[in-house]
Design an enzyme around this catalytic site. Sequence first.
Site, PDB file in Angstrom:
ATOM      1  N   TRP A 200     -18.440  93.000  63.226  1.00 52.27           N
ATOM      2  CA  TRP A 200     -16.562  92.611  63.101  1.00 52.27           C
ATOM      3  C   TRP A 200     -17.027  91.796  62.895  1.00 52.27           C
ATOM      4  O   TRP A 200     -17.613  90.372  63.153  1.00 52.27           O
ATOM      5  CB  TRP A 200     -15.777  93.015  64.696  1.00 52.27           C
ATOM      6  CG  TRP A 200     -14.608  92.910  64.680  1.00 52.27           C
ATOM      7  CD1 TRP A 200     -13.255  92.831  64.397  1.00 52.27           C
ATOM      8  CD2 TRP A 200     -14.042  90.804  64.689  1.00 52.27           C
ATOM      9  NE1 TRP A 200     -12.686  91.943  64.537  1.00 52.27           N
ATOM     10  CE2 TRP A 200     -13.066  90.925  64.897  1.00 52.27           C
ATOM     11  CE3 TRP A 200     -15.044  90.109  65.853  1.00 52.27           C
ATOM     12  CZ2 TRP A 200     -11.918  89.875  64.911  1.00 52.27           C
ATOM     13  CZ3 TRP A 200     -14.206  88.858  66.246  1.00 52.27           C
ATOM     14  CH2 TRP A 200     -12.823  88.766  65.512  1.00 52.27           C
ATOM     15  N   ASP A 367       3.386  92.969  60.210  1.00 48.15           N
ATOM     16  CA  ASP A 367       1.866  93.117  60.760  1.00 48.15           C
ATOM     17  C   ASP A 367       2.227  94.167  62.544  1.00 48.15           C
ATOM     18  O   ASP A 367       3.912  94.138  62.203  1.00 48.15           O
ATOM     19  CB  ASP A 367       1.135  91.984  60.811  1.00 48.15           C
ATOM     20  CG  ASP A 367      -0.605  92.858  60.811  1.00 48.15           C
ATOM     21  OD1 ASP A 367      -0.860  93.245  62.417  1.00 48.15           O
ATOM     22  OD2 ASP A 367      -1.038  92.758  60.307  1.00 48.15           O
ATOM     23  N   ASP A 368       1.074  94.224  63.263  1.00 47.23           N
ATOM     24  CA  ASP A 368       1.189  94.515  64.701  1.00 47.23           C
ATOM     25  C   ASP A 368       2.700  94.280  64.957  1.00 47.23           C
ATOM     26  O   ASP A 368       2.936  92.888  64.815  1.00 47.23           O
ATOM     27  CB  ASP A 368       0.312  94.401  65.422  1.00 47.23           C
ATOM     28  CG  ASP A 368       0.022  95.342  65.683  1.00 47.23           C
ATOM     29  OD1 ASP A 368       1.198  95.991  66.688  1.00 47.23           O
ATOM     30  OD2 ASP A 368      -1.028  95.504  67.048  1.00 47.23           O
ATOM     31  N   ARG A 444     -10.137  97.834  73.836  1.00 49.22           N
ATOM     32  CA  ARG A 444      -8.517  96.726  73.147  1.00 49.22           C
ATOM     33  C   ARG A 444      -7.600  97.268  74.584  1.00 49.22           C
ATOM     34  O   ARG A 444      -6.422  97.442  73.616  1.00 49.22           O
ATOM     35  CB  ARG A 444      -8.220  96.667  71.673  1.00 49.22           C
ATOM     36  CG  ARG A 444      -7.324  95.493  70.725  1.00 49.22           C
ATOM     37  CD  ARG A 444      -6.643  95.509  69.893  1.00 49.22           C
ATOM     38  NE  ARG A 444      -6.075  94.269  69.689  1.00 49.22           N
ATOM     39  CZ  ARG A 444      -5.348  94.931  68.686  1.00 49.22           C
ATOM     40  NH1 ARG A 444      -4.737  95.253  67.571  1.00 49.22           N
ATOM     41  NH2 ARG A 444      -4.611  93.343  67.885  1.00 49.22           N
ATOM     42  N   LYS A 477      -0.447  99.421  55.855  1.00 50.42           N
ATOM     43  CA  LYS A 477      -1.691  98.884  56.590  1.00 50.42           C
ATOM     44  C   LYS A 477      -1.936  99.466  57.773  1.00 50.42           C
ATOM     45  O   LYS A 477      -1.395  99.893  58.051  1.00 50.42           O
ATOM     46  CB  LYS A 477      -1.546  97.408  56.527  1.00 50.42           C
ATOM     47  CG  LYS A 477      -2.664  97.005  57.622  1.00 50.42           C
ATOM     48  CD  LYS A 477      -3.235  95.253  57.835  1.00 50.42           C
ATOM     49  CE  LYS A 477      -3.939  94.968  58.177  1.00 50.42           C
ATOM     50  NZ  LYS A 477      -3.867  93.310  59.029  1.00 50.42           N
ATOM     51  N   TRP A 478      -3.054 100.679  57.030  1.00 50.67           N
ATOM     52  CA  TRP A 478      -3.532 101.420  58.219  1.00 50.67           C
ATOM     53  C   TRP A 478      -4.386 101.206  59.267  1.00 50.67           C
ATOM     54  O   TRP A 478      -5.895 100.586  58.257  1.00 50.67           O
ATOM     55  CB  TRP A 478      -3.820 102.906  57.122  1.00 50.67           C
ATOM     56  CG  TRP A 478      -4.273 104.476  58.204  1.00 50.67           C
ATOM     57  CD1 TRP A 478      -5.130 104.318  59.142  1.00 50.67           C
ATOM     58  CD2 TRP A 478      -3.857 105.130  58.345  1.00 50.67           C
ATOM     59  NE1 TRP A 478      -5.031 105.240  60.066  1.00 50.67           N
ATOM     60  CE2 TRP A 478      -4.575 106.353  59.151  1.00 50.67           C
ATOM     61  CE3 TRP A 478      -2.597 106.219  56.799  1.00 50.67           C
ATOM     62  CZ2 TRP A 478      -4.248 107.281  58.575  1.00 50.67           C
ATOM     63  CZ3 TRP A 478      -2.967 107.425  57.197  1.00 50.67           C
ATOM     64  CH2 TRP A 478      -3.588 108.274  58.727  1.00 50.67           C
ATOM     65  N   ASP A 479      -3.797 101.004  60.434  1.00 51.96           N
ATOM     66  CA  ASP A 479      -5.707 100.297  61.271  1.00 51.96           C
ATOM     67  C   ASP A 479      -6.221 101.336  62.074  1.00 51.96           C
ATOM     68  O   ASP A 479      -5.700 102.201  62.187  1.00 51.96           O
ATOM     69  CB  ASP A 479      -4.564  98.648  62.069  1.00 51.96           C
ATOM     70  CG  ASP A 479      -4.810  98.015  62.142  1.00 51.96           C
ATOM     71  OD1 ASP A 479      -6.703  97.993  62.359  1.00 51.96           O
ATOM     72  OD2 ASP A 479      -4.976  96.946  62.314  1.00 51.96           O
ATOM     73  N   ASN A 481      -8.045 100.551  65.129  1.00 55.09           N
ATOM     74  CA  ASN A 481      -9.141  99.307  65.877  1.00 55.09           C
ATOM     75  C   ASN A 481     -10.119  99.463  67.508  1.00 55.09           C
ATOM     76  O   ASN A 481      -9.905  98.864  67.947  1.00 55.09           O
ATOM     77  CB  ASN A 481      -8.044  98.522  66.446  1.00 55.09           C
ATOM     78  CG  ASN A 481      -7.734  97.441  65.561  1.00 55.09           C
ATOM     79  OD1 ASN A 481      -8.085  96.322  64.540  1.00 55.09           O
ATOM     80  ND2 ASN A 481      -6.254  97.418  65.178  1.00 55.09           N
ATOM     81  N   CYS A 527      -7.668  99.995  57.000  1.00 53.50           N
ATOM     82  CA  CYS A 527      -8.193  98.520  57.670  1.00 53.50           C
ATOM     83  C   CYS A 527      -9.028  99.356  59.061  1.00 53.50           C
ATOM     84  O   CYS A 527      -7.958 100.066  59.609  1.00 53.50           O
ATOM     85  CB  CYS A 527      -6.694  97.698  58.319  1.00 53.50           C
ATOM     86  SG  CYS A 527      -7.224  96.383  59.323  1.00 53.50           S
ATOM     87  N   ASP A 549     -12.001  91.189  59.402  1.00 50.01           N
ATOM     88  CA  ASP A 549     -11.006  89.925  60.157  1.00 50.01           C
ATOM     89  C   ASP A 549     -11.653  88.696  59.838  1.00 50.01           C
ATOM     90  O   ASP A 549     -10.491  87.756  60.839  1.00 50.01           O
ATOM     91  CB  ASP A 549     -10.646  90.211  61.712  1.00 50.01           C
ATOM     92  CG  ASP A 549      -9.793  91.858  61.775  1.00 50.01           C
ATOM     93  OD1 ASP A 549      -9.338  91.483  60.791  1.00 50.01           O
ATOM     94  OD2 ASP A 549      -9.927  91.978  63.026  1.00 50.01           O
TER      95      ASP A 549
HETATM   96  C1  DGJ Z   1      -7.260  94.696  63.184  1.00 52.80           C
HETATM   97  C2  DGJ Z   1      -6.283  93.883  61.784  1.00 52.80           C
HETATM   98  O1  DGJ Z   1      -7.432  93.790  61.315  1.00 52.80           O
HETATM   99  C3  DGJ Z   1      -5.888  92.606  61.833  1.00 52.80           C
HETATM  100  O2  DGJ Z   1      -5.624  91.937  60.260  1.00 52.80           O
HETATM  101  C4  DGJ Z   1      -4.416  93.271  62.458  1.00 52.80           C
HETATM  102  O3  DGJ Z   1      -3.411  93.723  61.593  1.00 52.80           O
HETATM  103  C5  DGJ Z   1      -4.904  93.599  63.425  1.00 52.80           C
HETATM  104  N1  DGJ Z   1      -5.212  95.171  63.985  1.00 52.80           N
HETATM  105  C6  DGJ Z   1      -3.145  93.892  64.184  1.00 52.80           C
HETATM  106  O4  DGJ Z   1      -3.698  94.456  65.582  1.00 52.80           O
END
Ligand code: DGJ
Length: 744
Positions: A200, A367-368, A444, A477-479, A481, A527, A549
Amino acid sequence: MHIFYHEQTKTFHLCNEEISYITTVLPNGQMGQLYFGKRIHDREDFSHFLELSSRPMSSWTFDEDKFFSLEHIRQEYGLYGTGDFRHPAVEILQKNGSRISDFIYESHDILTGKPPLPGLPATYTEAPGEAMTCILHLTDPLTQIGLDLFYTIFAKGGILARSARFVNRGSDSVWLCRAMSLCLDLPDSTYEWLQFSGAWSRERHLKIRRLEQGITAVDSLRGHSSHNHNPFIILKRPTADETQGEVIGFSLVYSGNFLAQAQVDTYNTTRILLGIHPSGFSWKLEPGDAFQTPEAVMVYSDRGLGHMSRTFQGLYQKRLARGYWRDRERPILINNWEATYFDFTQDALLSLAKKAKDCGVELFVLDDGWFGRRTNEHTGLGDWTPNLHRLPEGITGLARQIEALGMKFGLWFEPEMVNRDSDLYRAHPDWLLQTPGRHSSHGRFQYVLDFSRPEVVDHIYDKMWKILDEAPVSYIKWDMNRSITECGCAALPADRQGEVFHRYILGVYSLYERLTRAFPQVLFESCASGGGRFDPGLLYYAPQGWTSDDSDAIERLKIQYGTSFCYPVSSIGSHVSVTPNHQVFRITPLHTRANVAYFGTFGYELDLNQLTESEQDAVKAQISFMKTYRRLIQFGHFYRLSSPFEGNVTAWMCVSEDKKQAIVGWYRVLNEVNAPYSRIRLQGLDPDLYYHISGTFTGKPTACYGDELMYAGLSTSDTTAGELPGGEPPCCDFDSRIYLLKAD
Ligand code: DGJ
């Protein structure tokens, strides 16, 4: 481009101006690999490429014969358990417990164009003359499993796309335990292996090592292609470099668990395997069922790594990415994440948006944190309804206000995830990927929705559709995580649990497909905590991806340089962020942050209101600069000039199609005292054109012929090295320059 079939020798020769690929039916009926490399003459018989000799301890196929051993023969799609002791391309578990199969050539088809792969991303053609496809139809006589091997040769470039399809024509169920997309046996092992690995915020760092007898591999078992390894490797001759020598790149058009492996055997042949990772994978094929592997793309270049990269970049930009945004310059955006994180109000967002508009930004991305009770990492994921405490007029109201300012509006989603503290989880606790009786690990504080189940995908589709239908959203933006653990699906029986990882990715693809069809003008950016799923599979749906990131300009040199080996500049999400940087706490000059971010989609991710007036003026100038040059940068030809993995200076450049314009990015990590003279040899220019050089460097603008710039080099010596001449600013750490070249 042509596909020859020689009936007498049952040999197939796929070729274009750059490459030849030759495969033949072996005396035992299986397919053998004869050649992949620079274009060679066609002939009826290439059997002299088969190397056979009698060696002790081998096992022989034919009675009374000590020459034909599968151990010595280069296979087209290596089989398990019948004398080829290398890792196989396929393994099929049968009802009687056997895993042995024997795929025999039966027939073939040669088509113009390229058939799509159902449910999977793949390269495509727009006109029949762009490619030809050969499909080899093989069958295992005992089980009646059919295997179709697909080969597409493109008219231009050293590109060969491959995949495999299994069909159960027998009367018993079987389980595919390994079904690679590509198997390629090369006759020697004098190669270096290049991989793009890290972690990461440290994605796609170039690592190089020599192939040796044994296995060299990269993989992912995380359920996504991962930050740790990219599904892309290169074999390069030890003497090859950016501009010359033989290299072959192997790329998997897939976003889930993968294996990319080279195996050098006793006789120094090299087997490349690329495909879905066999570990944990099995797929039940009932009679009549079919299974299609993802696509693998190979690119051969005899002009070094640079030519290989430009071939991949061109193919993936024009014939893998699709839709409205494929050929369009990407909007310059501001993203609020590093400016506010979860701590925002509508007023704060609008104040940021106003300043951004004032600077020339075209797209505001929220964003989030805009939905459900999402004010921190613990809650709300899965509840895709606007938080009206924060955004009193909802997303629709905010988006309209942003549009009224004269900007487009973009929105963050993480469709595949859920927090336990969410209405979605409370309503459907069984919708997680989980294994009965096992603890579920979080990442997370979130859990993965079971996208292998159509009803789960339908639910998320409906929620996203509602927002996109109501509000003027131009970008998503499709994240994603977290990695997948304790993978299991409550809706599948025990003997299908090996399908879940792959079905999950098919579910992700199906949601992307439905949304991109329903909202064709929305720009999708993929993303996964930055670059955790930066792969060709997602490029098919989202023409750009958040690269990492890590937004520090100096860290980005390695990340963007590594990414460029396979992916086009137009796909590389890149932002200017604040200093001290939030990941490495480094302080870099604003001009360097922009000079790095220019070579991507370009945007800002900081609170513009906190900048000084002169910094805001600089931002305005940067945006206006990018608007002038973004077509050249995002759709020109990209050349790597100096590697951040080898020294203090990184340089790269983009050249326009007609070669009349070019832009060079030059970056030096640490300043030097009394530095030596330096120059950098440019690439891709027209030797006969006379280029005027300007840009953001000190020293006199000058003009040179293309041949001077390519063969003698562009002088990059510091005018301020040694004693400072009057009036020029001193060089500093983390310095950078842009050189612009314009021909008469
Ligand atoms: C991870 C992404 O890579 C960031 O740019 C951001 O969108 C955060 N998540 C938001 O939780």
